[in-house]
Design an enzyme around this catalytic site. Sequence first.
Site, short mmCIF file in Angstrom:
data_model
loop_
_atom_site.label_atom_id
_atom_site.label_comp_id
_atom_site.label_asym_id
_atom_site.label_seq_id
_atom_site.Cartn_x
_atom_site.Cartn_y
_atom_site.Cartn_z
N TRP A 10 0.68 -1.14 0.02
CA TRP A 10 -0.08 0.03 -0.03
C TRP A 10 1.06 1.39 -0.14
O TRP A 10 0.20 2.39 0.04
CB TRP A 10 -0.98 -0.01 1.26
CG TRP A 10 -0.12 0.23 2.66
CD1 TRP A 10 0.71 -0.17 2.84
CD2 TRP A 10 -0.99 1.30 3.47
NE1 TRP A 10 1.15 0.65 4.40
CE2 TRP A 10 0.15 1.38 4.23
CE3 TRP A 10 -2.31 2.06 3.54
CZ2 TRP A 10 -0.07 2.28 5.64
CZ3 TRP A 10 -2.33 2.97 4.42
CH2 TRP A 10 -1.42 3.04 5.55
N ASP A 11 2.14 1.06 0.03
CA ASP A 11 3.07 2.22 0.09
C ASP A 11 2.86 2.92 -1.16
O ASP A 11 3.29 4.25 -1.08
CB ASP A 11 4.49 1.74 -0.07
CG ASP A 11 5.10 0.89 1.18
OD1 ASP A 11 4.35 -0.15 1.36
OD2 ASP A 11 5.68 1.82 2.06
N GLU A 22 -0.04 -2.81 12.24
CA GLU A 22 0.17 -4.07 12.15
C GLU A 22 0.51 -4.89 13.54
O GLU A 22 0.58 -6.19 13.36
CB GLU A 22 1.22 -4.40 11.34
CG GLU A 22 1.03 -3.97 9.73
CD GLU A 22 2.32 -4.28 8.77
OE1 GLU A 22 1.96 -4.99 7.90
OE2 GLU A 22 3.43 -3.65 9.14
N LYS A 40 1.80 0.06 16.35
CA LYS A 40 3.11 0.15 15.65
C LYS A 40 2.96 1.58 15.00
O LYS A 40 4.14 2.31 14.75
CB LYS A 40 3.13 -0.77 14.60
CG LYS A 40 4.18 -0.79 13.58
CD LYS A 40 3.91 -1.91 12.49
CE LYS A 40 5.45 -1.89 11.54
NZ LYS A 40 5.50 -2.94 10.60
N GLN A 41 1.72 2.39 14.39
CA GLN A 41 1.71 3.42 13.67
C GLN A 41 0.56 3.79 13.65
O GLN A 41 -0.54 3.57 14.27
CB GLN A 41 2.43 3.03 12.03
CG GLN A 41 1.17 2.17 11.49
CD GLN A 41 1.72 1.72 10.10
OE1 GLN A 41 2.33 0.40 10.30
NE2 GLN A 41 1.44 2.14 9.05
#
Length: 779
Positions: free
Chosen positions: A339-340, A476, A596-597
């Site tokens: 998905w980057d 994640e 994580k983010q």
Amino acid sequence: MMTTDWQIVYQNIPQGPKSYGQESILTLGNGYLGWRGAPVTAQFSEDHYPGLYVAGIFNQTTTMVNHRSIVNEDMVNLPNPQLVKIFIDGQELTAPYDQRKACLNMDQGTLVEHFEYQLAAGRLKLDTVKVCDPVHYHQLALKLNIRLDFAAQVKVQLLVDSQIKNQNVQRYREFNSQEFNVIKATDHLVHAETNQSKITLAVGGKTTSQQATFTTTYPDHNVVDQAQINLAAQQDFTIERVMAVATSYETEHPLPVVMKGLSHSSFAQIQATSLAHWQTFWKDADVRIDSDDPDLQRLVRMNIFHLHQAAQQLANKDLDASVGSRALTGEGYRGHIFWDELFLVPYYASVEPATAKDILRYRLKRLTAAQKNAHAQYEHGAMYPWQSAMYGDEQSQSIHLNPLTHRWYQDNSRLQRHVSLAVVYNIWSYTRITGDYDVLREGGLKVLLETTKFWLNKVTYDGQRYHLSGVMGPDEFHEAYPNTSIGGLSDNAYTNIMLVWSLNWLLDLRKNSDLDFAEICAEADFDQTLLQKASDVASNLALFIDEAGVIEQYQHYFGLKDLDLAAYREKYGDIHRIDRILKSEDKSANEYQVNKQADALMAVYNLGEKMMQQLVAQLGYQLPKNWLRRNRDYYLIRTVHGSTVSRPVFATVDVVLGELDHALKYLITAIKSDFDDIQGGTTAEGIHTGVMGGTLSVIEHAFAGVKFYDNHVLVEPKIPHDWTYLSFTQRFHGTLLRFTFQNNTLAVEADQDICIIVQENKIHLTANREARIVLNPRF
């Protein structure tokens, strides 16, 4: 480290992952190939990793792990055409260099390196210049100069080394890494074929010098160009080498392409082509910043440089490839596409729109594979894989190795179904920025329809609300509910919000006169019943919001235990992969509110806070006035930024909140992700393209406030206080606009007549005539 704002310079002699990381950053490329910045004398070791990659070239290998056959699809490291061996009076140079300077010249597209060696008889100096051809993209070139401070007989060998495996990533070395077999070595090239994907490879090199005649032999399936000369003290021995690579993936007959490249070009021609290309590119692509930070300008250019090397239209128009999370600089994530792209396509669309379109075609061509993915999981429509490679099937592993415990664990990351929404978001971004609806007509609308079928079939209805289960969000660390064996979560806020947005866009396209919406729906068997359900889901999808207005990351997230991150930092130091730390303690991140983010806040990065608030209201929920700050505060203290794309999201939110100093700190840290290798070794496996696109978005769209809404250009700047100058260009609907912010004034010029909105004031721009607007600092 002494540099200019156009150079990345290293003068140290690093080892291990640090050396690998520098070689990733020093990679040269042209959209077609990536050429890692390892010294020419280096072969695979713990300190050096030569790599040559071609976009789209993958191969599958099989390894037995825990009595299971594990199949991995890898971006292939091709035969190495840069290997140089030097012999002094019959003795091969094996001593390590004791002095080194490597200089990546981003304005010219060259890598210039200097090495010095201490030998028994004196010192040897080796200078090299490397360059790729961005126009004749199969070609690359190398120039060497050898000098001794004593007289000696010098023999040199320049090889196309075919004894190559995929060994860049240490934890992958336990797997089968032999990706190709050599068919033969002849005519200055190695002819090989990938083991499983059956792609023909041709990699060649031809060496010349005005001082010596080279002969060519082919021992052990290698190509060896060799010459010998008696060199006086302080005499230069200059060598030039033209190399070429081609594959059957992009051309029917790769061998003649390589042979032509070797015989019809020269180092000087390739260098001149590269210089002209980069000079033209930087005229419109440069982002100029004057600030207090000594590294910011250079690293902004480094990001732009690498994104242009990762994809550029002269090459990508001929390729069936997208940009992987590490581009063509290393084998992290096996070169897969994630998905980057969401952080990249909007950048390309506003700077190199033709390149953005080339990248989107990779996804359009893999719609059938996405449909097969869905059907394999007993789903409807199309489901794009979390990790994609050559074919578009799911390449995420079902197990992964935790380096702290050296144990294998279940990996549910493929449940990040939001990748399908990222594909749709990129199509939308491209059409919004360019005004070009050909992508929709050529398959983009069908992608939207088929992915919508997937979502409409996957949601369930409880009589009041629709729910979406069995998914993961961008965070994640959370793959499943505690103490369950079934992966997946329910009602991930980011996924649900982006789904509502996607359904809205689909319904809006019914009124678009540039499309024959009814005809394409009929072709996709997308009937009125599905359109009605799309409307129903878009108004009744579930979110969970507490009394303070904090949007729950997913259902039952608030019920997870808190984790004392301060205590873990004190004990472990770096906790950006606290999920692995917890597993080493026989715990699971699934049990804790630790991220994580950025997850729920990702929708703000994608769509803006106003659109996110509108989507929440559309679902019938009310957010308090200060909802964004409360959500930022809640999730920030629970986030360890284990992904490099996390900080650009928080920086974007902080700009909206007017906390520019905080936003700038996040930007500076994020922009140094690879330069400082802030994740402790991951740059060794390749640069991080997502954070490069994300940081450029923070600069141009958050701080500068240049946004594209409803066929309009809006400018709502919030420039950091220590930025005295900011200038860049954007392309919108075929118009090139140049924005310059200085002394609380915006100077803007367009190459066509256009109307823009600056701080809610309409400004009519006449083609090629600069307009100057005094900005309201309190806006």
